[in-house]
Design an enzyme around this catalytic site. Sequence first.
Site, PDB file in Angstrom:
ATOM      1  N   LYS A  79       0.811  -1.215   0.000  1.00 51.08           N
ATOM      2  CA  LYS A  79       0.000   0.000   0.000  1.00 51.08           C
ATOM      3  C   LYS A  79       0.847   1.271   0.000  1.00 51.08           C
ATOM      4  O   LYS A  79       0.398   2.325  -0.450  1.00 51.08           O
ATOM      5  CB  LYS A  79      -0.928   0.024   1.213  1.00 51.08           C
ATOM      6  CG  LYS A  79      -0.205   0.033   2.561  1.00 51.08           C
ATOM      7  CD  LYS A  79      -1.197   0.001   3.722  1.00 51.08           C
ATOM      8  CE  LYS A  79      -0.493  -0.051   5.081  1.00 51.08           C
ATOM      9  NZ  LYS A  79       0.164  -1.363   5.294  1.00 51.08           N
ATOM     10  N   HIS A 208       1.816  -3.481  15.355  1.00 48.76           N
ATOM     11  CA  HIS A 208       2.360  -2.343  14.615  1.00 48.76           C
ATOM     12  C   HIS A 208       2.372  -1.168  15.567  1.00 48.76           C
ATOM     13  O   HIS A 208       1.319  -0.746  16.043  1.00 48.76           O
ATOM     14  CB  HIS A 208       1.501  -2.035  13.393  1.00 48.76           C
ATOM     15  CG  HIS A 208       2.174  -1.164  12.363  1.00 48.76           C
ATOM     16  ND1 HIS A 208       2.699   0.081  12.677  1.00 48.76           N
ATOM     17  CD2 HIS A 208       2.421  -1.356  11.037  1.00 48.76           C
ATOM     18  CE1 HIS A 208       3.224   0.614  11.579  1.00 48.76           C
ATOM     19  NE2 HIS A 208       3.059  -0.227  10.577  1.00 48.76           N
ATOM     20  N   GLU A 282       6.796  -5.660   8.366  1.00 42.68           N
ATOM     21  CA  GLU A 282       6.013  -5.112   7.270  1.00 42.68           C
ATOM     22  C   GLU A 282       6.459  -3.691   6.924  1.00 42.68           C
ATOM     23  O   GLU A 282       5.667  -2.748   6.976  1.00 42.68           O
ATOM     24  CB  GLU A 282       4.526  -5.132   7.638  1.00 42.68           C
ATOM     25  CG  GLU A 282       3.991  -6.530   7.919  1.00 42.68           C
ATOM     26  CD  GLU A 282       2.643  -6.506   8.629  1.00 42.68           C
ATOM     27  OE1 GLU A 282       2.037  -5.410   8.725  1.00 42.68           O
ATOM     28  OE2 GLU A 282       2.196  -7.564   9.090  1.00 42.68           O
TER      29      GLU A 282
END
Length: 414
Positions: A79, A208, A282
């Site tokens: 993204k 995260h 990530e």
Amino acid sequence: MGIFSSPNSLQKVLGAPGVEGKSVTKLTKGGLTEFIQSIIVKTEEMKEPFYILDLGVVMSLYENWTQNLPMIQPFYAVKCNPEPALLGALAAFGSNFDCASKGEIKAILALGVSPDRIIFANPCKAESHIKYAASVGVNLTTFDSKEELDKIRMWHPECKLLIRIKPPLECKDVRELSTKFGALNEEVLPLLRSAKGLGLNVVGVAFHIGSAAKDSRAYREAIAAAKAIFDTAILLGMPKMYVVDVGGGFTADSYFNEMAPVIKAALQDYFPNEPGLSVISEPGRYFAETSSTLVTNIIGKRVRGELREYWINDGTYGSFNGIPRDNIRPTITCTPIACMSNPSNPTCKELCTYKATVFGPTCDSLDTILKGHQLPELHVNDWLVFKEMGAYTAAGGSNFNGFDMASTSTYLAF
């Protein structure tokens, strides 16, 4: 010599999916400005904004990652910047991919990447996207609710799962994520029990700490929380977990060098000599941000006393969408290229500067990129160059007011 610094490094890039067959300009040190000028001359009639993606920067960043965090396998967050050349280069270097939708999964598979190199890292997925992941063999995903477990049980029961948790300490430098994602501490035990009751395979923990994080303590505390959940799963009689996903939030600056040893130490302290442990991450901004430069054309000008006001052909509804979303304006800088109005001194060295405002092209008065920025006297058809514009820029743009993001080209360099 690093593994990416060998004489074959350029060939590795040129043969990457998404890059192969495209023109890649090899830059000398400091040659970016000359390359930009050459593009401007070739596209003089078009005058559309364009990006330059430096694949050499991507390669250097990947090498830096492997040197500092060799125990963590990166799953690039698509993204952040889905430019095919960037995705292909990362795939060639060995990166895996974090996809959040059917469309992103399709884009990665189209590059010839194996589905076992993809994590469907969206804790709330549409049923049709879950079905698609099952049909193409993407067999690792995240969850943080009982309702998500029910969907997975119905449409992809063989999928391996990571429980996404709200980190104990979250950084709020750019964007806080826990308001939308992450199981609370008191929700973890019921969710593990639900997964066990449904016969689903929870293999690890994901978190995260926030985008562009600057506090390394957050990683340590989240890794400690992950270890506690590993232990809880064993007490519940579930199979032993073996995946820790430390999420993203990394930036390609000094903070990365501060974070890396803290993360390594935390993994060693809480997961010492853990057989079969797989640690993944990530990163998006880390690989994308500094590798791309945006070049925009000045389409309008107004002088009000000592103030210079300029309009350019990209703005907050396009590549600069991070200004209203993340309040990044204070970090934006730009440099001029006046090869049309001042060909003898296109970089405007040692010229007098004026306080300037830079607007985007739309009719929204909020479409303002810079205020009070010092710039030399520029004119319509001169250019402004913005560096470090690869993360959440074109990927988040829109076609508001009829300005088409698809007209923004990307040129490749190394």
